[in-house]
Design a protein around this motif. Sequence first.
Motif, PDB file in Angstrom:
ATOM      1  N   MET A   1       1.039  -1.108  -0.039  1.00  0.00           N
ATOM      2  CA  MET A   1       0.112  -0.123  -0.094  1.00  0.00           C
ATOM      3  C   MET A   1       1.210   1.511  -0.277  1.00  0.00           C
ATOM      4  SD  MET A   1      -2.783   0.688   2.403  1.00  0.00           S
ATOM      5  CE  MET A   1      -4.004   2.242   2.593  1.00  0.00           C
ATOM      6  N   ILE A   2       1.506   2.061   0.522  1.00  0.00           N
ATOM      7  CA  ILE A   2       2.474   2.769   0.676  1.00  0.00           C
ATOM      8  C   ILE A   2       3.159   2.282  -0.101  1.00  0.00           C
ATOM      9  CG2 ILE A   2       4.841   3.485   2.197  1.00  0.00           C
ATOM     10  CD1 ILE A   2       2.786   3.039   4.740  1.00  0.00           C
ATOM     11  N   ILE A   3       4.015   1.155  -0.549  1.00  0.00           N
ATOM     12  CA  ILE A   3       4.802   1.938  -1.405  1.00  0.00           C
ATOM     13  C   ILE A   3       4.864   2.170  -2.950  1.00  0.00           C
ATOM     14  CG2 ILE A   3       6.759  -0.306  -3.151  1.00  0.00           C
ATOM     15  CD1 ILE A   3       7.458  -1.722   0.129  1.00  0.00           C
ATOM     16  N   GLU A   4       3.333   1.143  -3.029  1.00  0.00           N
ATOM     17  CA  GLU A   4       3.000   1.470  -4.816  1.00  0.00           C
ATOM     18  C   GLU A   4       2.058   3.091  -4.650  1.00  0.00           C
ATOM     19  OE1 GLU A   4       1.980   0.263  -6.802  1.00  0.00           O
ATOM     20  OE2 GLU A   4       3.895  -1.766  -5.726  1.00  0.00           O
ATOM     21  N   PHE A   5       1.342   3.507  -3.368  1.00  0.00           N
ATOM     22  CA  PHE A   5       1.228   5.115  -3.314  1.00  0.00           C
ATOM     23  C   PHE A   5       2.866   5.630  -3.544  1.00  0.00           C
ATOM     24  CE2 PHE A   5       1.793   8.962  -0.991  1.00  0.00           C
ATOM     25  CZ  PHE A   5       0.658  10.031  -0.909  1.00  0.00           C
ATOM     26  N   LYS A   7       5.571   4.898  -5.425  1.00  0.00           N
ATOM     27  CA  LYS A   7       5.769   4.935  -6.377  1.00  0.00           C
ATOM     28  C   LYS A   7       5.606   5.811  -7.098  1.00  0.00           C
ATOM     29  CE  LYS A   7       7.741   0.383  -6.157  1.00  0.00           C
ATOM     30  NZ  LYS A   7       7.580  -1.483  -6.900  1.00  0.00           N
ATOM     31  N   ASP A   8       4.092   5.903  -7.110  1.00  0.00           N
ATOM     32  CA  ASP A   8       3.340   6.681  -8.160  1.00  0.00           C
ATOM     33  C   ASP A   8       3.509   8.838  -7.463  1.00  0.00           C
ATOM     34  OD1 ASP A   8       0.582   7.223  -9.492  1.00  0.00           O
ATOM     35  OD2 ASP A   8      -0.424   8.287  -7.705  1.00  0.00           O
ATOM     36  N   LEU A   9       3.927   8.802  -6.240  1.00  0.00           N
ATOM     37  CA  LEU A   9       4.008  10.321  -6.262  1.00  0.00           C
ATOM     38  C   LEU A   9       5.154  10.372  -6.781  1.00  0.00           C
ATOM     39  CD1 LEU A   9       4.126  12.938  -3.578  1.00  0.00           C
ATOM     40  CD2 LEU A   9       4.397  11.434  -2.221  1.00  0.00           C
ATOM     41  N   ARG A  10       6.038   9.548  -6.058  1.00  0.00           N
ATOM     42  CA  ARG A  10       7.511   9.694  -7.403  1.00  0.00           C
ATOM     43  C   ARG A  10       7.516   9.755  -9.182  1.00  0.00           C
ATOM     44  NH1 ARG A  10      10.542  11.868  -8.782  1.00  0.00           N
ATOM     45  NH2 ARG A  10      13.097  10.983  -9.055  1.00  0.00           N
ATOM     46  N   SER A  11       6.343   9.482  -9.263  1.00  0.00           N
ATOM     47  CA  SER A  11       6.222   9.791 -11.331  1.00  0.00           C
ATOM     48  C   SER A  11       6.103  11.187 -11.553  1.00  0.00           C
ATOM     49  CB  SER A  11       5.325   8.272 -11.140  1.00  0.00           C
ATOM     50  OG  SER A  11       4.150   8.460 -10.587  1.00  0.00           O
ATOM     51  N   ARG A  12       5.071  11.334 -10.079  1.00  0.00           N
ATOM     52  CA  ARG A  12       4.711  12.881 -10.274  1.00  0.00           C
ATOM     53  C   ARG A  12       5.883  14.068  -9.883  1.00  0.00           C
ATOM     54  NH1 ARG A  12      -0.635  13.400  -7.366  1.00  0.00           N
ATOM     55  NH2 ARG A  12       0.416  11.532  -5.912  1.00  0.00           N
ATOM     56  N   ILE A  13       6.391  13.828  -9.846  1.00  0.00           N
ATOM     57  CA  ILE A  13       7.157  15.031  -9.076  1.00  0.00           C
ATOM     58  C   ILE A  13       8.711  14.819  -9.687  1.00  0.00           C
ATOM     59  CG2 ILE A  13       5.154  15.926  -7.545  1.00  0.00           C
ATOM     60  CD1 ILE A  13       6.873  14.331  -5.332  1.00  0.00           C
ATOM     61  N   GLU A  15      12.763  15.223  -8.196  1.00  0.00           N
ATOM     62  CA  GLU A  15      13.230  14.463  -7.570  1.00  0.00           C
ATOM     63  C   GLU A  15      13.164  15.279  -5.882  1.00  0.00           C
ATOM     64  OE1 GLU A  15      15.893  11.549  -5.449  1.00  0.00           O
ATOM     65  OE2 GLU A  15      14.637  11.324  -7.293  1.00  0.00           O
ATOM     66  N   GLU A  16      13.432  16.255  -6.373  1.00  0.00           N
ATOM     67  CA  GLU A  16      14.088  17.206  -5.419  1.00  0.00           C
ATOM     68  C   GLU A  16      13.282  17.437  -4.221  1.00  0.00           C
ATOM     69  OE1 GLU A  16      15.118  21.729  -4.639  1.00  0.00           O
ATOM     70  OE2 GLU A  16      15.440  21.056  -6.523  1.00  0.00           O
ATOM     71  N   GLU A  17      11.566  17.292  -5.287  1.00  0.00           N
ATOM     72  CA  GLU A  17      10.411  17.623  -4.370  1.00  0.00           C
ATOM     73  C   GLU A  17       9.942  16.416  -3.830  1.00  0.00           C
ATOM     74  OE1 GLU A  17       7.683  20.458  -7.653  1.00  0.00           O
ATOM     75  OE2 GLU A  17       7.899  18.119  -8.154  1.00  0.00           O
ATOM     76  N   TYR A  18      10.952  15.121  -4.339  1.00  0.00           N
ATOM     77  CA  TYR A  18      10.156  14.213  -3.396  1.00  0.00           C
ATOM     78  C   TYR A  18      10.989  14.166  -2.360  1.00  0.00           C
ATOM     79  CZ  TYR A  18      10.054   9.012  -2.681  1.00  0.00           C
ATOM     80  OH  TYR A  18       9.671   7.650  -2.798  1.00  0.00           O
ATOM     81  N   LYS A  19      12.249  14.472  -2.488  1.00  0.00           N
ATOM     82  CA  LYS A  19      13.210  14.327  -1.212  1.00  0.00           C
ATOM     83  C   LYS A  19      12.849  15.258  -0.402  1.00  0.00           C
ATOM     84  CE  LYS A  19      17.846  13.177  -3.287  1.00  0.00           C
ATOM     85  NZ  LYS A  19      18.960  13.389  -3.982  1.00  0.00           N
ATOM     86  N   CYS A  49       1.356  12.793   3.602  1.00  0.00           N
ATOM     87  CA  CYS A  49       2.017  13.001   2.208  1.00  0.00           C
ATOM     88  C   CYS A  49       1.573  13.348   1.562  1.00  0.00           C
ATOM     89  CB  CYS A  49       2.196  11.270   2.085  1.00  0.00           C
ATOM     90  SG  CYS A  49       3.850  10.064   2.348  1.00  0.00           S
ATOM     91  N   LYS A  50       0.218  13.222   1.593  1.00  0.00           N
ATOM     92  CA  LYS A  50      -0.219  13.925   0.698  1.00  0.00           C
ATOM     93  C   LYS A  50      -0.437  15.406   1.152  1.00  0.00           C
ATOM     94  CE  LYS A  50      -4.020  10.126  -0.991  1.00  0.00           C
ATOM     95  NZ  LYS A  50      -5.296   9.824  -0.555  1.00  0.00           N
ATOM     96  N   ILE A  51      -0.554  15.542   2.266  1.00  0.00           N
ATOM     97  CA  ILE A  51      -0.917  17.043   2.998  1.00  0.00           C
ATOM     98  C   ILE A  51       0.737  18.253   2.338  1.00  0.00           C
ATOM     99  CG2 ILE A  51      -1.011  18.508   5.210  1.00  0.00           C
ATOM    100  CD1 ILE A  51      -2.452  16.344   5.804  1.00  0.00           C
TER     101      ILE A  51
END
Length: 63
Positions: A1-5, A7-13, A15-19, A49-51
């Motif tokens: 559940m968390i890993i899939e979330f 991965k999806d988040l990482r694909s939309r932003i 690397e800097e935003e992800y960090k 994470c969403k917030i």
Amino acid sequence: MIIEFLKDLRSRITEEEYKIILNIVREDIQFNFINFNKEITQEEFIEICKISYNIVINFKLGE
């Protein structure tokens, strides 16, 4: 559940935003655990994470 979330988040932003988002999440979790001994569920982790994502994206749009 968390890993899939994540991965999806990482694909939309970037690397800097992800960090930045993961750092915000880590600090939030640490603060609540250390000060209130509060553990979180997977759903709460995803909500934090969403917030954090919204904060980073809104800040970036305001630049």
